[in-house]
Motif scaffolding. Sequence first.
Motif, PDB file in Angstrom:
ATOM      1  N   PHE B   6     -28.424 -12.119  34.663  1.00 41.09           N
ATOM      2  CA  PHE B   6     -27.253 -11.450  35.221  1.00 41.09           C
ATOM      3  C   PHE B   6     -26.595 -10.703  34.067  1.00 41.09           C
ATOM      4  O   PHE B   6     -26.348 -11.291  33.012  1.00 41.09           O
ATOM      5  N   GLU B   7     -26.352  -9.415  34.260  1.00 44.47           N
ATOM      6  CA  GLU B   7     -25.652  -8.664  33.212  1.00 44.47           C
ATOM      7  C   GLU B   7     -24.400  -8.049  33.798  1.00 44.47           C
ATOM      8  O   GLU B   7     -24.469  -7.169  34.649  1.00 44.47           O
ATOM      9  N   ASN B   8     -23.272  -8.536  33.345  1.00 47.34           N
ATOM     10  CA  ASN B   8     -21.979  -8.031  33.793  1.00 47.34           C
ATOM     11  C   ASN B   8     -21.961  -7.894  35.326  1.00 47.34           C
ATOM     12  O   ASN B   8     -21.482  -6.912  35.871  1.00 47.34           O
ATOM     13  N   PHE B   9     -22.492  -8.918  35.978  1.00 48.62           N
ATOM     14  CA  PHE B   9     -22.701  -8.858  37.427  1.00 48.62           C
ATOM     15  C   PHE B   9     -21.452  -9.292  38.194  1.00 48.62           C
ATOM     16  O   PHE B   9     -20.885 -10.347  37.911  1.00 48.62           O
ATOM     17  N   SER B  10     -21.033  -8.471  39.143  1.00 42.60           N
ATOM     18  CA  SER B  10     -19.905  -8.828  40.011  1.00 42.60           C
ATOM     19  C   SER B  10     -20.318  -8.633  41.455  1.00 42.60           C
ATOM     20  O   SER B  10     -21.074  -7.719  41.768  1.00 42.60           O
ATOM     21  N   PHE B  11     -19.804  -9.510  42.312  1.00 39.37           N
ATOM     22  CA  PHE B  11     -20.115  -9.386  43.738  1.00 39.37           C
ATOM     23  C   PHE B  11     -18.905  -9.783  44.559  1.00 39.37           C
ATOM     24  O   PHE B  11     -18.282 -10.814  44.301  1.00 39.37           O
ATOM     25  N   CYS B  12     -18.588  -8.952  45.534  1.00 38.62           N
ATOM     26  CA  CYS B  12     -17.462  -9.257  46.420  1.00 38.62           C
ATOM     27  C   CYS B  12     -17.936  -9.147  47.862  1.00 38.62           C
ATOM     28  O   CYS B  12     -18.465  -8.117  48.270  1.00 38.62           O
ATOM     29  N   TYR B  13     -17.817 -10.241  48.633  1.00 33.06           N
ATOM     30  CA  TYR B  13     -18.184 -10.191  50.052  1.00 33.06           C
ATOM     31  C   TYR B  13     -17.228  -9.251  50.776  1.00 33.06           C
ATOM     32  O   TYR B  13     -16.050  -9.174  50.421  1.00 33.06           O
ATOM     33  N   SER B  14     -17.733  -8.592  51.809  1.00 27.05           N
ATOM     34  CA  SER B  14     -16.896  -7.582  52.480  1.00 27.05           C
ATOM     35  C   SER B  14     -15.688  -8.219  53.175  1.00 27.05           C
ATOM     36  O   SER B  14     -14.679  -7.582  53.372  1.00 27.05           O
ATOM     37  N   ALA B  15     -15.824  -9.505  53.543  1.00 27.56           N
ATOM     38  CA  ALA B  15     -14.741 -10.128  54.305  1.00 27.56           C
ATOM     39  C   ALA B  15     -13.572 -10.592  53.428  1.00 27.56           C
ATOM     40  O   ALA B  15     -12.513 -10.913  53.942  1.00 27.56           O
ATOM     41  N   ALA B  17     -11.061 -10.344  49.762  1.00 22.83           N
ATOM     42  CA  ALA B  17     -10.511  -9.400  48.793  1.00 22.83           C
ATOM     43  C   ALA B  17     -10.877  -9.798  47.365  1.00 22.83           C
ATOM     44  O   ALA B  17     -10.972  -8.955  46.469  1.00 22.83           O
ATOM     45  N   VAL B  18     -11.101 -11.116  47.166  1.00 17.73           N
ATOM     46  CA  VAL B  18     -11.349 -11.620  45.813  1.00 17.73           C
ATOM     47  C   VAL B  18     -12.858 -11.677  45.551  1.00 17.73           C
ATOM     48  O   VAL B  18     -13.593 -12.226  46.372  1.00 17.73           O
ATOM     49  N   PRO B  19     -13.324 -11.127  44.427  1.00 16.09           N
ATOM     50  CA  PRO B  19     -14.766 -11.193  44.155  1.00 16.09           C
ATOM     51  C   PRO B  19     -15.244 -12.638  43.994  1.00 16.09           C
ATOM     52  O   PRO B  19     -14.535 -13.473  43.427  1.00 16.09           O
ATOM     53  N   ALA B  20     -16.448 -12.931  44.502  1.00 11.35           N
ATOM     54  CA  ALA B  20     -17.006 -14.278  44.384  1.00 11.35           C
ATOM     55  C   ALA B  20     -17.593 -14.491  42.991  1.00 11.35           C
ATOM     56  O   ALA B  20     -17.551 -15.592  42.449  1.00 11.35           O
ATOM     57  N   LEU B  21     -18.158 -13.441  42.423  1.00 15.04           N
ATOM     58  CA  LEU B  21     -18.645 -13.495  41.036  1.00 15.04           C
ATOM     59  C   LEU B  21     -18.039 -12.311  40.279  1.00 15.04           C
ATOM     60  O   LEU B  21     -17.949 -11.201  40.811  1.00 15.04           O
TER      61      LEU B  21
END
Lengths: 271, 276
Positions: B6-15, B17-21
């Motif tokens: 993982f490199e500077n990886f961010s993920f936010c579920y559409s449902a 507002a707060v990113p999960a990673l």
Amino acid sequence: MRIEFQQVTHSFGSTNALESISCRLASGRTTLLVGHNGSGKSTFLKLMNGILKPSSGRIWLGEVMTSEYRLSQIASMCALSFQNPDDQIFASNVEKEIRFGISNTGRDGSLFLPLVETLHLKDALSQNPFEMNYAMRRLVSIAGTAAMNTPIIAFDEPTAGLSMREKNYFGQLVSLLKELGKTIVIVTHDLDFMLQWADDLLMLSRGQIQYCGSRDAFFGSARARPVIRNCGLRIPNYLRLSRALGTAQPCFSASELVDGLIGKKGEPAPP
Amino acid sequence: MALISFENFSFCYSATAVPALQNLDLQIERKETVVVSGLSGSGKSTLCLAAADLLGSFPAAAATGRLHRQSDPSGGGPRTAIVMQNFYAQISYLRTTVFEEVAFGCENLGMEREEIIRRAGEAMTATRISHLADRNPLELSGGEKQKVVLASALAQRPEILILDEPLSQLDPESVHYLSEVLAHLRGKMSIIIAENDPYLTLSVADRIIILADGTKIADGKLEEILSEEAETHIDLPAWTKCVQRARRHGIIRDSTVKESYILNYKQALETLMSLK
């Protein structure tokens, strides 16, 4: 409200989940229902609140025999929080979910606020439970059950998948319900965490009762070791430590053990 | 090169507002066993789904950075098996016995019949469900179902085994046994386990990663990364907690014990013994 099983058998097809079991859980006590996977714990809870009817035998809640009443009538006596919160949750926001049982049965909703505070759900009331993480969904399902304010409240593996923070919230909830004089039945594998709140133990193995009675009497008896093994359990860690240390009383939590050891019992715990 | 990075990886579920990673940097090597811990909502399950290359099936509000899974020479991704947090959803509903359910994954991989039978048998032994082989998986208890899903994953002998709270519904004897099975698999494949059970971490982990609000706050061996801060995010063994509590009462005098966390049972017992 007391719970009594009289020679209760329950079968799923050709498999007997519970075989002619008899036991009595006294009113106002907190009982841990423990046993190996497939020992019949969840079946016991579902029989208790009337979702399942016994193949044979009788079940009493107080003076009421469950087979003579409809599930909806039993629901005002005994509430059950399911093993999988996703089987339970359906409302579009947390507040509606928690209030559903109360509004549906016309029961007194006075527990709503204390519950929401104890389980730290206050800021989540307008959220959609299906968009929350597993632990939050679990707390919501627990709150929805306890909010019913029934004399008997049962939880099926309430701390599974929770981190320490939420486990402690649940512990505080049990304290609150105990103060209110509820009869509480908790299915759990997490003896290290749950034993400190238990008055009694109900232990199952292969659909049969191995022990039913007081926690302290059990761990003080010579039967403890073989029964624990039979039920797929291991000696709880705090008990193992307190035995190794030779404490006067068996201990079931770090605070009991350490505070007892250094003679500071009763003083507030340090942060 | 690492098997998963993982490199500077961010993920936010559409449902939400707060990113999960958030800005996750993490390398997982071939044949390494990594335990991912952290409070509920810290991103453990999302990390598991990402490592299994399953995040694509979720609508994302935002996904940035890079997630790389090293391909084998044939060009396919590494063979992966996952036991999800909600394992109930993984029962196929297409097979009527536990044996067939455990064999199902191998069938889909196109293995020889004899090999499938052998592997399913071994996986059922490892998860202690051989006695349930002829039962309908839908009629089992919660804990038994979890073992069936676990056996299905083990039978596939993946390169990456991902387990999201695999012990949550298991009785203590099964937890103990499965810890031994995992300890035995250690070094044979990459294993990622999202779990807060400190005993499992102690017995199988090459390293532990602590997540908080989707960010990595610690990465290393358990004894190296423990701190007052870390302690608020993970659970510790019962004996370690007792020593920590005594320490907070200010009654541990031994200066050699003062700084470090005692993870060893015997050593903790000796320390507590000295308080009597």
